[in-house]
Scaffold this motif. Structure first.
Motif, PDB file in Angstrom:
ATOM      1  N   HIS A  46      -0.415  -7.909  -3.768  1.00  0.00           N
ATOM      2  CA  HIS A  46      -0.008  -7.216  -2.557  1.00  0.00           C
ATOM      3  C   HIS A  46       0.584  -5.739  -3.220  1.00  0.00           C
ATOM      4  N   ASP A  47       1.490  -5.882  -4.344  1.00  0.00           N
ATOM      5  CA  ASP A  47       1.926  -4.655  -4.938  1.00  0.00           C
ATOM      6  C   ASP A  47       0.900  -3.830  -5.435  1.00  0.00           C
ATOM      7  N   MET A  48      -0.153  -4.276  -5.892  1.00  0.00           N
ATOM      8  CA  MET A  48      -1.188  -3.511  -6.383  1.00  0.00           C
ATOM      9  C   MET A  48      -1.722  -2.592  -5.441  1.00  0.00           C
ATOM     10  N   LEU A  49      -2.055  -3.278  -4.466  1.00  0.00           N
ATOM     11  CA  LEU A  49      -2.870  -2.644  -3.240  1.00  0.00           C
ATOM     12  C   LEU A  49      -2.119  -1.518  -2.379  1.00  0.00           C
ATOM     13  N   MET A  50      -0.612  -1.842  -2.243  1.00  0.00           N
ATOM     14  CA  MET A  50       0.163  -0.907  -1.652  1.00  0.00           C
ATOM     15  C   MET A  50       0.320   0.270  -2.569  1.00  0.00           C
ATOM     16  N   ARG A  51       0.163   0.228  -3.915  1.00  0.00           N
ATOM     17  CA  ARG A  51       0.106   1.338  -4.794  1.00  0.00           C
ATOM     18  C   ARG A  51      -1.009   2.107  -4.785  1.00  0.00           C
ATOM     19  N   LEU A  52      -2.452   1.454  -4.709  1.00  0.00           N
ATOM     20  CA  LEU A  52      -3.690   1.954  -4.294  1.00  0.00           C
ATOM     21  C   LEU A  52      -3.762   2.889  -3.207  1.00  0.00           C
ATOM     22  N   TYR A  53      -3.279   2.168  -1.875  1.00  0.00           N
ATOM     23  CA  TYR A  53      -3.272   2.996  -0.665  1.00  0.00           C
ATOM     24  C   TYR A  53      -2.416   4.226  -0.991  1.00  0.00           C
ATOM     25  N   GLN A  54      -1.136   3.958  -1.379  1.00  0.00           N
ATOM     26  CA  GLN A  54      -0.379   5.335  -1.639  1.00  0.00           C
ATOM     27  C   GLN A  54      -0.649   6.178  -2.391  1.00  0.00           C
ATOM     28  N   THR A  55      -1.603   5.996  -3.113  1.00  0.00           N
ATOM     29  CA  THR A  55      -2.142   6.952  -4.355  1.00  0.00           C
ATOM     30  C   THR A  55      -3.548   7.515  -4.321  1.00  0.00           C
ATOM     31  N   ARG A  56      -4.566   6.540  -3.875  1.00  0.00           N
ATOM     32  CA  ARG A  56      -5.876   7.034  -4.017  1.00  0.00           C
ATOM     33  C   ARG A  56      -6.487   7.255  -2.594  1.00  0.00           C
ATOM     34  N   PHE A  57      -5.691   7.090  -1.422  1.00  0.00           N
ATOM     35  CA  PHE A  57      -6.190   7.248  -0.298  1.00  0.00           C
ATOM     36  C   PHE A  57      -5.408   8.095   0.741  1.00  0.00           C
ATOM     37  N   THR A  58      -4.856   9.096  -0.058  1.00  0.00           N
ATOM     38  CA  THR A  58      -3.632   9.770   0.640  1.00  0.00           C
ATOM     39  C   THR A  58      -4.226  10.712   2.032  1.00  0.00           C
ATOM     40  N   GLU A  59      -5.424  11.045   1.824  1.00  0.00           N
ATOM     41  CA  GLU A  59      -5.885  11.711   3.139  1.00  0.00           C
ATOM     42  C   GLU A  59      -6.227  10.838   4.289  1.00  0.00           C
ATOM     43  N   GLN A  60      -6.735   9.308   4.149  1.00  0.00           N
ATOM     44  CA  GLN A  60      -6.853   8.543   5.273  1.00  0.00           C
ATOM     45  C   GLN A  60      -6.021   7.685   5.295  1.00  0.00           C
ATOM     46  N   ILE A  61      -5.240   7.197   4.505  1.00  0.00           N
ATOM     47  CA  ILE A  61      -4.440   6.085   4.681  1.00  0.00           C
ATOM     48  C   ILE A  61      -2.751   6.237   4.537  1.00  0.00           C
ATOM     49  N   GLU A  62      -1.968   5.996   5.359  1.00  0.00           N
ATOM     50  CA  GLU A  62      -0.396   6.273   5.406  1.00  0.00           C
ATOM     51  C   GLU A  62       0.178   5.113   5.230  1.00  0.00           C
ATOM     52  N   THR A  63       1.213   4.812   4.713  1.00  0.00           N
ATOM     53  CA  THR A  63       1.973   3.614   4.679  1.00  0.00           C
ATOM     54  C   THR A  63       3.329   3.953   5.039  1.00  0.00           C
ATOM     55  N   ALA A  64       3.948   3.074   5.854  1.00  0.00           N
ATOM     56  CA  ALA A  64       5.134   3.372   6.429  1.00  0.00           C
ATOM     57  C   ALA A  64       5.559   1.708   6.808  1.00  0.00           C
ATOM     58  N   ASP A  65       6.954   1.649   7.168  1.00  0.00           N
ATOM     59  CA  ASP A  65       7.729   0.572   7.611  1.00  0.00           C
ATOM     60  C   ASP A  65       7.496   0.367   9.182  1.00  0.00           C
ATOM     61  N   ALA A  66       7.682  -0.669   9.664  1.00  0.00           N
ATOM     62  CA  ALA A  66       7.202  -0.895  11.083  1.00  0.00           C
ATOM     63  C   ALA A  66       8.190  -0.070  12.135  1.00  0.00           C
ATOM     64  N   GLU A  67       9.566   0.028  11.615  1.00  0.00           N
ATOM     65  CA  GLU A  67      10.526   0.875  12.107  1.00  0.00           C
ATOM     66  C   GLU A  67      10.189   2.298  12.365  1.00  0.00           C
ATOM     67  N   MET A  68       9.543   3.001  11.388  1.00  0.00           N
ATOM     68  CA  MET A  68       9.160   4.362  11.419  1.00  0.00           C
ATOM     69  C   MET A  68       7.849   4.310  12.233  1.00  0.00           C
ATOM     70  N   ILE A  69       7.091   3.462  12.185  1.00  0.00           N
ATOM     71  CA  ILE A  69       5.848   3.576  12.997  1.00  0.00           C
ATOM     72  C   ILE A  69       6.444   3.397  14.305  1.00  0.00           C
ATOM     73  N   LEU A  70       7.146   2.389  14.807  1.00  0.00           N
ATOM     74  CA  LEU A  70       7.567   2.232  16.179  1.00  0.00           C
ATOM     75  C   LEU A  70       8.033   3.783  16.635  1.00  0.00           C
ATOM     76  N   SER A  71       9.208   4.143  15.894  1.00  0.00           N
ATOM     77  CA  SER A  71       9.661   5.520  16.340  1.00  0.00           C
ATOM     78  C   SER A  71       8.562   6.668  16.690  1.00  0.00           C
ATOM     79  N   GLN A  72       7.355   6.546  16.281  1.00  0.00           N
ATOM     80  CA  GLN A  72       6.278   7.584  16.480  1.00  0.00           C
ATOM     81  C   GLN A  72       5.382   6.875  17.384  1.00  0.00           C
ATOM     82  N   TRP A  73       5.122   6.018  18.025  1.00  0.00           N
ATOM     83  CA  TRP A  73       3.960   5.286  18.785  1.00  0.00           C
ATOM     84  C   TRP A  73       4.408   5.380  20.249  1.00  0.00           C
ATOM     85  N   PRO A  74       4.119   6.277  20.778  1.00  0.00           N
ATOM     86  CA  PRO A  74       4.403   6.327  22.175  1.00  0.00           C
ATOM     87  C   PRO A  74       3.625   5.206  22.983  1.00  0.00           C
TER      88      PRO A  74
END
Length: 201
Positions: free
Chosen positions: A173-201
């Motif tokens: 899990h930790d390895m994949l989260m690091r991968l998402y955050q470092t190798r796919f920065t133009e296509q994948i964003e990571t965020a906690d649910a609270e942040m997502i909900l605050s921006q999901w109309p």
């Protein structure tokens, strides 16, 4: 690690895609993911925000190994217990708090890791003109990974909900989260649910 979803704004066409949060991956199943109990309330919160914009995938093993192609046969020779010949098929259902959201939430069954291995998922997203996918579910380093990379290949903006993902391996899990955050920065964003909900109309 960014705390902002921009420049990837969520819209009313953004879809929550929840991967395989089923009883088979809970403590009562043969493939338990230890974080399931921790992330389930977060997933319920995400799915409950817009159940009509939520899609649940379910991983459905074959009845027997020979019903699958190629190396899947060897896979299910090793993992024969979860095949439908032996497993309690009730374990293939969504976790109870999620099943109550269907409908209006949609369920799509799949027989492989990626949700996009089944053409029904892409057809459903295209029909509703989805512009982004909020990803939650199980497992971060298996079915979620396959689904996320397929979504990227198809051109979708992907937001991985950090606190709504789980795996049978903390290291994976930790390895994949690091991968998402470092190798796919133009296509994948990571965020906690609270942040997502605050921006999901």
């Amino acid at each position: 690690m960014s705390d902002y979803l921009l420049p990837f704004p969520l819209t009313e066409r953004s879809v929550h895609l929840c991967v395989d949060v089923q009883r088979i991956f809970s403590a009562e199943g043969p493939w338990p993911t230890p974080w399931m109990e921790r992330v389930l309330p977060v997933i319920v919160t995400l799915a409950s925000r817009h159940p009509e914009r939520t899609v649940f995938t379910r991983f459905i093993p074959p009845e027997r190994p020979e019903q699958m192609p190629g190396m899947w046969q060897a896979y299910y020779q090793r993992w024969r217990t979860p095949t439908r010949e032996f497993v309690d098929v009730g374990l293939l259902e969504l976790m109870p708090p999620l099943s109550t959201l269907c409908p209006p939430a949609t369920i799509i069954n799949k027989t492989r890791y990626s949700g996009f291995a089944e053409p029904q998922l892409l057809a459903h997203l295209q029909e509703r003109q989805a512009d982004a996918l909020i990803i939650s579910g199980s497992e971060t380093d298996v079915c979620v990974l396959a689904t996320v990379l397929a979504a990227v290949d198809l051109g979708y903006m992907v937001i991985a909900a950090r606190d709504a993902l789980c795996s049978s391996s903390d290291e994976g899990h930790d390895m994949l989260m690091r991968l998402y955050q470092t190798r796919f920065t133009e296509q994948i964003e990571t965020a906690d649910a609270e942040m997502i909900l605050s921006q999901w109309p």
